[in-house]
Design an enzyme around this catalytic site. Structure first.
Site, PDB file in Angstrom:
ATOM      1  NE  ARG A  53       0.193   1.595   3.330  1.00 31.88           N
ATOM      2  CZ  ARG A  53       1.071   2.540   3.563  1.00 31.88           C
ATOM      3  NH1 ARG A  53       2.369   2.223   3.656  1.00 31.88           N
ATOM      4  NH2 ARG A  53       0.742   3.788   3.699  1.00 31.88           N
ATOM      5  N   GLY A  54       0.256   2.406  -0.140  1.00 32.81           N
ATOM      6  CA  GLY A  54       1.035   3.634  -0.316  1.00 32.81           C
ATOM      7  C   GLY A  54       1.158   3.896  -1.805  1.00 32.81           C
ATOM      8  CB  ALA A  55       0.336   6.880  -3.844  1.00 31.89           C
ATOM      9  NE  ARG A  96      -6.191   0.871  -1.749  1.00 33.55           N
ATOM     10  CZ  ARG A  96      -5.544   1.408  -0.703  1.00 33.55           C
ATOM     11  NH1 ARG A  96      -4.271   1.133  -0.513  1.00 33.55           N
ATOM     12  NH2 ARG A  96      -6.168   2.213   0.138  1.00 33.55           N
ATOM     13  CD  GLN A 205      -3.134   2.986   6.786  1.00 32.83           C
ATOM     14  OE1 GLN A 205      -3.731   3.413   7.775  1.00 32.83           O
ATOM     15  NE2 GLN A 205      -3.735   2.812   5.636  1.00 32.83           N
ATOM     16  CG  ASP A 246      -3.055   8.137  -1.482  1.00 32.55           C
ATOM     17  OD1 ASP A 246      -2.941   8.666  -0.367  1.00 32.55           O
ATOM     18  OD2 ASP A 246      -2.733   6.966  -1.735  1.00 32.55           O
ATOM     19  CG  ASN A 256      -2.185  11.699   2.455  1.00 28.16           C
ATOM     20  OD1 ASN A 256      -1.664  10.799   1.804  1.00 28.16           O
ATOM     21  ND2 ASN A 256      -1.845  11.940   3.702  1.00 28.16           N
ATOM     22  CE  LYS A 257      -5.159   5.803   4.294  1.00 24.71           C
ATOM     23  NZ  LYS A 257      -6.145   4.912   3.639  1.00 24.71           N
TER      24      LYS A 257
HETATM   25  O1  MRU Z   1      -4.519   3.351   2.109  1.00 26.72           O
HETATM   26  P1  MRU Z   1      -3.031   3.532   2.010  1.00 26.72           P
HETATM   27  O2  MRU Z   1      -2.293   3.007   3.188  1.00 26.72           O
HETATM   28  O3  MRU Z   1      -2.491   3.028   0.696  1.00 26.72           O
HETATM   29  O4  MRU Z   1      -2.852   5.118   2.012  1.00 26.72           O
HETATM   30  C1  MRU Z   1      -1.566   5.642   1.967  1.00 26.72           C
HETATM   31  C2  MRU Z   1      -1.529   7.106   2.080  1.00 26.72           C
HETATM   32  O5  MRU Z   1      -2.533   7.764   2.211  1.00 26.72           O
HETATM   33  C3  MRU Z   1      -0.175   7.750   1.949  1.00 26.72           C
HETATM   34  O6  MRU Z   1      -0.100   8.893   2.733  1.00 26.72           O
HETATM   35  C4  MRU Z   1       0.033   8.119   0.477  1.00 26.72           C
HETATM   36  O7  MRU Z   1      -0.189   7.014  -0.342  1.00 26.72           O
HETATM   37  C5  MRU Z   1       1.383   8.663   0.237  1.00 26.72           C
HETATM   38  S1  MRU Z   1       2.601   7.388   0.224  1.00 26.72           S
HETATM   39  C6  MRU Z   1       4.113   8.091  -0.136  1.00 26.72           C
END
Ligand code: MRU
Length: 357
Positions: A53-55, A96, A205, A246, A256-257
């Site tokens: 996970r994470g963009a 996603r 996270q 994201d 973002n999250k």
């Molecule tokens: O749902 P996730 O854990 O994939 O969400 C991740 C985030 O929101 C991060 O802050 C974002 O992807 C930036 S990662 C460098």
């Protein structure tokens, strides 16, 4: 620019012995384990279930997913190969919806395939090289983001208390991180006192992944629940906020999250600079503003259940958006691999560079 790049030995997606190897992020911090992925459908499920996970990390994983899918195709007829590759791309895109790096990486792989005018085996070879380039480029990009972020952090106090939300660290990228890349650079430069990590309900996270990364490297970290961030700012405990992204619309509105928006509002109220750290691949110039960013809705069990324990009464209903959108006016700068840029200047500064990539 002073050279203060530190390293992180955390690589969530690697290519080893003809397979993609993912750190299983659903197991951290209990254990550090990896999973080997040998086909694209398993990669798609790993993205959906957030093993990765994470963009930017999702983008790297999807790129390897594209290669894994391509590798298994048996046709030697170019047009048929490209047709079947398009279906694999569609499966990976459907995993996603919010992180645009996924779509960016899949598109780059599709274009890489079309760019080869030779036999199918040659296309496959080029696809592996392209996935590996996406991975190594992202690592370098994150290091640059760290360096540029260091330049725009407040100059006082000497050692900063930085609050972050979710995990935009090595685990969320090819390595090193975006927001945590800035944190790592600040730590290496002696400019960091401590990180405040929002726990980041519902999937935690921040508490699980950001805190784990900091502990691995001896970076002092204090975990707070999400509803404590404004209080900490009011108490003068936070000097800057740095988060990842994201998807960033052309006007700088940033998805973002979930919970990032309320952190930005609190930071504004307390005159604390709020930075977004993200690579160019996270900016979606096709969207005029944040209202057009698709927001992923996830299963309610993420709210009502922790492990086997049910937290909420039967009969209640749930709303579980995974991301929110922070308006550009709350963002001091977007820190990219090309430097820190005011949200209003993103398009004029970066659109041309995006076209060249
Ligand atoms: O749902 P996730 O854990 O994939 O969400 C991740 C985030 O929101 C991060 O802050 C974002 O992807 C930036 S990662 C460098």
């Amino acid at each position: 620019m002073t050279s203060t790049t530190s390293t992180s030995a955390i690589y969530p997606v690697t290519w080893q012995a003809d397979a993609a190897v993912l750190i299983d992020q659903t197991r951290i911090p209990a254990e550090l384990t990896t999973v080997r992925i040998e086909d694209y459908e398993t990669m798609a499920r790993a993205i959906e279930t957030m093993i990765v996970r994470g963009a930017p990390a999702i983008g790297v994983a999807a790129a390897y997913g594209m290669y894994l899918g391509a590798r298994a195709l048996t046709t030697s007829e170019r047009a048929e190969f490209l047709r079947q590759l398009a279906a694999i791309a569609q499966r990976l895109r459907a995993t996603r919806p919010t992180a645009v790096n996924l779509f960016w990486a899949v598109e780059r792989m599709v274009q890489a395939a079309h760019a080869v005018d030779g036999p199918v085996e040659q296309i496959k070879h080029h696809l592996l090289e392209t996935a590996q380039a996406i991975q190594t480029d992202d690592l370098r990009t994150c290091e640059l983001i760290g360096q540029h972020g260091l330049q725009v952090l407040p100059t006082q106090p000497e050692r900063l208390r930085i609050l972050t939300h979710c995990n935009a660290g090595a685990l969320a990228t090819a390595g090193y991180g975006t927001a945590l890349g800035v944190v790592r650079a600040a730590w290496a430069a002696g400019r960091l006192e401590r990180v405040f990590a929002d726990e980041t309900r519902p999937r935690l996270q921040g508490a699980k992944l950001t805190a784990w990364e900091c502990v691995q490297e001896g970076i002092p970290v204090t975990i707070i629940t999400d509803n404590m961030a404004a209080h900490c700012m009011q108490q003068g405990m936070v000097d800057a906020v740095v988060v990842g992204a994201d998807r960033i619309a052309a006007n700088g509105d940033t998805a973002n999250k979930i919970g990032t928006y309320s952190v930005a509002l609190a930071a504004k109220a307390h005159h604390i600079p709020f930075f977004v750290a993200a690579p160019l691949s996270t900016i979606d110039f096709s969207l005029i503003d944040g209202r057009q960013i698709p927001i992923e809705q996830r299963h309610p069990s993420e709210i009502y259940q922790v492990g086997d324990a049910q937290l909420c009464p039967d009969g209640a209903e749930f709303y579980n958006p995974a991301f929110d959108v922070t308006p550009a006016e709350l963002i001091a700068a977007v820190v990219t691999e090309f430097g820190a840029i005011a949200p209003a200047d993103l398009q004029s500064t970066l659109a041309a560079k995006q076209g060249k990539r």
